[in-house]
Scaffold this motif. Sequence first.
Motif, PDB file in Angstrom:
ATOM      1  N   VAL A 123       0.833  -1.204   0.000  1.00 46.25           N
ATOM      2  CA  VAL A 123       0.000   0.000   0.000  1.00 46.25           C
ATOM      3  C   VAL A 123       0.868   1.255   0.000  1.00 46.25           C
ATOM      4  O   VAL A 123       0.626   2.197  -0.756  1.00 46.25           O
ATOM      5  CB  VAL A 123      -0.950  -0.003   1.222  1.00 46.25           C
ATOM      6  N   GLY A 124       1.885   1.272   0.863  1.00 49.79           N
ATOM      7  CA  GLY A 124       2.793   2.414   0.891  1.00 49.79           C
ATOM      8  C   GLY A 124       3.484   2.627  -0.436  1.00 49.79           C
ATOM      9  O   GLY A 124       3.601   3.758  -0.930  1.00 49.79           O
ATOM     10  N   GLY A 125       3.968   1.528  -1.045  1.00 50.43           N
ATOM     11  CA  GLY A 125       4.620   1.639  -2.343  1.00 50.43           C
ATOM     12  C   GLY A 125       3.678   2.142  -3.421  1.00 50.43           C
ATOM     13  O   GLY A 125       4.061   2.959  -4.272  1.00 50.43           O
ATOM     14  N   LEU A 126       2.425   1.670  -3.401  1.00 47.95           N
ATOM     15  CA  LEU A 126       1.450   2.123  -4.392  1.00 47.95           C
ATOM     16  C   LEU A 126       1.125   3.606  -4.229  1.00 47.95           C
ATOM     17  O   LEU A 126       0.942   4.324  -5.219  1.00 47.95           O
ATOM     18  CB  LEU A 126       0.173   1.289  -4.274  1.00 47.95           C
ATOM     19  N   ILE A 127       1.059   4.079  -2.985  1.00 47.77           N
ATOM     20  CA  ILE A 127       0.797   5.506  -2.762  1.00 47.77           C
ATOM     21  C   ILE A 127       1.932   6.343  -3.346  1.00 47.77           C
ATOM     22  O   ILE A 127       1.691   7.339  -4.056  1.00 47.77           O
ATOM     23  CB  ILE A 127       0.628   5.795  -1.259  1.00 47.77           C
ATOM     24  N   LEU A 128       3.177   5.970  -3.026  1.00 47.46           N
ATOM     25  CA  LEU A 128       4.316   6.723  -3.549  1.00 47.46           C
ATOM     26  C   LEU A 128       4.353   6.680  -5.078  1.00 47.46           C
ATOM     27  O   LEU A 128       4.606   7.703  -5.734  1.00 47.46           O
ATOM     28  CB  LEU A 128       5.614   6.155  -2.976  1.00 47.46           C
ATOM     29  N   ALA A 129       4.082   5.505  -5.645  1.00 50.42           N
ATOM     30  CA  ALA A 129       4.089   5.384  -7.104  1.00 50.42           C
ATOM     31  C   ALA A 129       2.984   6.233  -7.729  1.00 50.42           C
ATOM     32  O   ALA A 129       3.194   6.888  -8.761  1.00 50.42           O
ATOM     33  CB  ALA A 129       3.926   3.923  -7.506  1.00 50.42           C
ATOM     34  N   ALA A 130       1.803   6.248  -7.096  1.00 46.54           N
ATOM     35  CA  ALA A 130       0.688   7.018  -7.639  1.00 46.54           C
ATOM     36  C   ALA A 130       0.971   8.518  -7.589  1.00 46.54           C
ATOM     37  O   ALA A 130       0.674   9.256  -8.540  1.00 46.54           O
ATOM     38  CB  ALA A 130      -0.594   6.701  -6.867  1.00 46.54           C
ATOM     39  N   ILE A 131       1.561   8.989  -6.477  1.00 45.38           N
ATOM     40  CA  ILE A 131       1.879  10.413  -6.364  1.00 45.38           C
ATOM     41  C   ILE A 131       2.941  10.804  -7.390  1.00 45.38           C
ATOM     42  O   ILE A 131       2.843  11.844  -8.050  1.00 45.38           O
ATOM     43  CB  ILE A 131       2.357  10.735  -4.933  1.00 45.38           C
ATOM     44  N   ALA A 132       3.965   9.946  -7.536  1.00 44.58           N
ATOM     45  CA  ALA A 132       5.006  10.231  -8.539  1.00 44.58           C
ATOM     46  C   ALA A 132       4.418  10.242  -9.948  1.00 44.58           C
ATOM     47  O   ALA A 132       4.760  11.107 -10.774  1.00 44.58           O
ATOM     48  CB  ALA A 132       6.120   9.189  -8.435  1.00 44.58           C
ATOM     49  N   LEU A 133       3.500   9.309 -10.225  1.00 41.23           N
ATOM     50  CA  LEU A 133       2.873   9.265 -11.549  1.00 41.23           C
ATOM     51  C   LEU A 133       2.010  10.492 -11.782  1.00 41.23           C
ATOM     52  O   LEU A 133       2.023  11.066 -12.887  1.00 41.23           O
ATOM     53  CB  LEU A 133       2.041   7.987 -11.669  1.00 41.23           C
TER      54      LEU A 133
END
Length: 358
Positions: A327-337
């Motif tokens: 979940v943490g990784g997906l949040i960071l990836a989504a914000i970067a995207l």
Amino acid sequence: MSAPLTKPAPLPEELAAPERTGRRGSALVQRLVVVRELGIVAALVLLVVATVVANPRFLSGQNVRDLLLSAAILTVLAAGQTMVIITRNVDLSVGSVLGLSAYASGTLMVVAPGTPVVVVVLAGMAVGAVCGLLNGAIVAVAGVPSLVVTLGTLYAFRGLDSLWASSADRLQINAADLPSGFKSLGTARLLGVPVLFLVAVVVVLVVGYYLRTFRSGRELYGIGSAPEAARLSGIPVGRRVLTAFVVNGALAGLAGVLYAARFQTLDTTAGTGQELFVVAAAVVGGVAIFGGSGSVYGAALGALLLTTIGTALPQLGLDPFWRDAAVGGLILAAIALDRALQLRLAARLRGRNARRDR
């Protein structure tokens, strides 16, 4: 004799250009949102296929129903959170609002066992709406950042729930204390689909229709994109933000009632930590944390993806700890995207405008 009607003069080029740029930008943003949502669907399909390969019973009827039941509550919460995030705000108190509303609805049924289910649902939503009204009033009227406000009310609502339970000498409400008509709601199915999931689908469709069709819904996007510009253009920013928080609170209250119907054992820890997954579902689903773009349908897909991840990890033989890490990784990836898409969108619009001005 009346003068003949004449066509209105066209807008000067310098006034028409920003309007055309805005339409082009809106079309590009819409295209990017659709791409994001298709990406979530693809990730969901790949995850399901990988899990089925590891455990063919993953898609058994009971497993699918349990998955939909788990996704229902998170989907309702994500739908309300979407409205708040679109306005460039966030509500971290939804887990505590869920817990308070669940306990309130359970207490109502214990004190008045003959209360109709509809009244219980409305009571739970009313509790959530009051919490949302408090959050929204502080944010919209006092101008305090929503992150600070809702972080404080997260603990305040949880403390109120604990105080209520201890003063009433009812630290836990058990399934035996709840009427059978309400408990059947948690297991009821329509054409094999859990009723709680159908309720979540209806919520998503209603919120999506409102955001897309109603002027006040579309204005939420304008507020999130440029709050000062929205205010100067006559949009009642404070009122719209307050409304978003109240609706979000009411949906968190509804989620609390659904939680009570599904788990049927209620205490003051209900909903603890849920705010992380709610925000994650919206952000992973394409709702920009910076505000101004995204859809409730993407947030619902994000909720389904996160729920599937939590269900699939044990099937794949992985420690449930990795759910939080994912979940943490997906949040960071989504914000970067989101940031990368914003920069790409701005560059494309600048390039188009430069070519037009030549």
